[in-house]
Write an enzyme that holds these catalytic residues in place. Structure first.
Site, PDB file in Angstrom:
ATOM      1  N   CYS A  29       1.524  59.845 -16.279  1.00 59.99           N
ATOM      2  CA  CYS A  29       1.595  61.307 -15.716  1.00 59.99           C
ATOM      3  C   CYS A  29      -0.043  61.221 -15.334  1.00 59.99           C
ATOM      4  O   CYS A  29      -0.405  61.666 -14.095  1.00 59.99           O
ATOM      5  CB  CYS A  29       1.658  62.227 -16.944  1.00 59.99           C
ATOM      6  SG  CYS A  29       1.290  63.774 -16.355  1.00 59.99           S
ATOM      7  N   ASP A  55       6.012  72.849 -15.292  1.00 60.04           N
ATOM      8  CA  ASP A  55       4.602  71.818 -15.608  1.00 60.04           C
ATOM      9  C   ASP A  55       3.594  72.547 -16.661  1.00 60.04           C
ATOM     10  O   ASP A  55       3.019  71.872 -17.433  1.00 60.04           O
ATOM     11  CB  ASP A  55       4.140  71.458 -14.326  1.00 60.04           C
ATOM     12  CG  ASP A  55       3.180  70.121 -14.638  1.00 60.04           C
ATOM     13  OD1 ASP A  55       3.692  69.288 -15.174  1.00 60.04           O
ATOM     14  OD2 ASP A  55       2.087  70.073 -14.061  1.00 60.04           O
ATOM     15  N   TYR A  79      -5.701  67.228  -7.586  1.00 55.43           N
ATOM     16  CA  TYR A  79      -5.358  66.051  -8.151  1.00 55.43           C
ATOM     17  C   TYR A  79      -5.812  64.726  -7.343  1.00 55.43           C
ATOM     18  O   TYR A  79      -5.957  63.714  -7.824  1.00 55.43           O
ATOM     19  CB  TYR A  79      -3.751  65.982  -8.266  1.00 55.43           C
ATOM     20  CG  TYR A  79      -3.424  66.742  -9.401  1.00 55.43           C
ATOM     21  CD1 TYR A  79      -3.679  66.553 -10.743  1.00 55.43           C
ATOM     22  CD2 TYR A  79      -2.491  67.999  -9.203  1.00 55.43           C
ATOM     23  CE1 TYR A  79      -3.205  67.288 -11.969  1.00 55.43           C
ATOM     24  CE2 TYR A  79      -2.187  68.740 -10.490  1.00 55.43           C
ATOM     25  CZ  TYR A  79      -2.470  68.372 -11.499  1.00 55.43           C
ATOM     26  OH  TYR A  79      -1.999  69.185 -12.543  1.00 55.43           O
ATOM     27  N   TYR A 134      -0.501  60.817 -11.231  1.00 56.14           N
ATOM     28  CA  TYR A 134      -0.711  62.148 -10.400  1.00 56.14           C
ATOM     29  C   TYR A 134      -1.992  61.766  -9.458  1.00 56.14           C
ATOM     30  O   TYR A 134      -1.849  62.273  -8.378  1.00 56.14           O
ATOM     31  CB  TYR A 134      -1.191  63.162 -11.412  1.00 56.14           C
ATOM     32  CG  TYR A 134      -0.086  64.148 -11.629  1.00 56.14           C
ATOM     33  CD1 TYR A 134       1.236  63.597 -12.058  1.00 56.14           C
ATOM     34  CD2 TYR A 134      -0.178  65.547 -11.588  1.00 56.14           C
ATOM     35  CE1 TYR A 134       2.431  64.413 -12.236  1.00 56.14           C
ATOM     36  CE2 TYR A 134       1.115  66.359 -11.912  1.00 56.14           C
ATOM     37  CZ  TYR A 134       2.366  65.782 -12.308  1.00 56.14           C
ATOM     38  OH  TYR A 134       3.493  66.469 -12.369  1.00 56.14           O
ATOM     39  N   GLU A 146       9.244  60.764 -15.986  1.00 56.29           N
ATOM     40  CA  GLU A 146       8.740  61.443 -14.787  1.00 56.29           C
ATOM     41  C   GLU A 146       9.326  61.674 -13.691  1.00 56.29           C
ATOM     42  O   GLU A 146       9.429  62.871 -13.016  1.00 56.29           O
ATOM     43  CB  GLU A 146       7.299  60.682 -14.415  1.00 56.29           C
ATOM     44  CG  GLU A 146       5.957  60.849 -15.346  1.00 56.29           C
ATOM     45  CD  GLU A 146       5.506  62.140 -15.025  1.00 56.29           C
ATOM     46  OE1 GLU A 146       5.914  62.901 -14.523  1.00 56.29           O
ATOM     47  OE2 GLU A 146       4.093  62.353 -15.742  1.00 56.29           O
TER      48      GLU A 146
END
Length: 221
Positions: A135, A44, A166, A139, A209
Site C-alpha cells: 500500500c 479507503d 500520491y 501508491y 490490494e
C-alpha cells in the site's frame, strides 16, 4: 536490489494484478466511473483508520527511537494528509468526515486491514512493515506512473487531485523512507529462510490490494 524489490520480484504476478488492475487503468485514463471512485474513497477512508492503528502499533513495537519516528511519520501522513484528501474529495458529493467514518466497512476493507493488523500483532516490526509495503510504496509507484504518462492532459483530469497527492514529492519521501526502513529492519532480523515467509506476506497483501480495487468496481458484490 533492496528488500522491497526482492519482495516484488517474488510476487511478480500478484504485484502486477495490483498495480495494473482495471481500476488503476481506468483511473489513469480518466474513464473510471465516478461512482467507483466514490466507493473507493469511502472505503479507503475506513481503510486508513485501520492503517493508522497499524502505525500506532508500529510505534509501540519499535525497538528504538528511529523505528518509532518512522512509524510516527507514517501515522502523521495518514491522519494529517491522506484522510484530509479523502474528506476534500468526498465533499463534492456532500459527504462529511462524520459520514465517511459512519459508513459500513466492505468485506474487502476488513480482509486487508485486519490482515495487516494481525501481522503486526502476531509478528514483529518487520512482518508489519512488509504487510504495509504494497500500500505505502505501491501508491507512490502507481500515481507516479500515471502522472508521467498523463502530463499533457492532467490539468483537466477528473482525478487530478488524487494523482498529484500520491505522485508528489511529500508522498514520494514517505514511500522512500518506507523502503529504507524495510532494509534497516531486514538487516537486523531477516534470514534467507525468513525471507520466504515475508515474501508470502507481501504476496498476500498485494492480492488483497487488488481485491480492494475490485471492490470499488463492484461495490454491491
Amino acid at each position: 536490489m533492496d528488500v522491497f524489490d526482492r519482495l516484488r520480484v517474488t510476487a511478480t504476478s500478484d504485484w502486477a494484478r495490483y498495480v495494473e488492475h482495471d481500476f488503476v487503468r481506468q483511473l489513469q485514463t480518466g474513464t473510471l466511473p465516478e461512482a467507483a471512485f466514490r466507493a473507493y474513497l469511502v472505503q479507503d477512508y475506513l481503510f486508513l483508520i485501520q492503517f493508522a492503528r497499524a502505525y500506532a502499533l508500529a510505534v509501540y513495537k519499535g525497538r528504538n527511537l528511529a523505528d518509532m519516528r518512522v512509524a510516527q511519520a507514517g501515522l502523521s501522513a495518514i491522519l494529517d494528509v491522506e484522510m484530509d484528501l479523502h474528506v476534500r474529495l468526498c465533499g463534492r458529493w456532500g459527504l462529511s468526515a462524520a459520514d465517511l467514518e459512519a459508513a459500513p466497512e466492505h468485506a474487502a476493507t476488513i480482509a486487508y486491514t485486519r490482515f495487516v493488523l494481525d501481522c503486526g500483532a502476531s509478528g514483529d516490526l518487520l512482518d508489519l512493515h512488509v504487510a504495509l509495503a504494497p500500500c505505502v510504496i505501491g501508491y507512490a509507484e502507481i500515481a507516479t506512473r500515471i502522472a508521467s504518462q498523463e502530463t499533457a492532459t492532467l490539468s483537466d483530469h477528473p482525478y487530478r487531485e488524487w494523482i498529484m497527492e500520491y505522485s508528489g514529492e511529500p508522498y514520494a519521501l514517505v514511500a522512500a523512507a518506507a523502503r529504507r526502513h524495510l532494509d534497516a529492519l531486514a538487516a537486523r532480523a531477516m534470514t534467507e529462510q525468513r525471507f520466504a515467509e515475508l515474501a508470502a506476506l507481501f504476496a498476500k497483501a498485494s492480492r488483497l490490494e487488488a481485491d480492494f480495487w475490485q471492490m470499488a468496481l463492484d461495490p454491491g458484490a
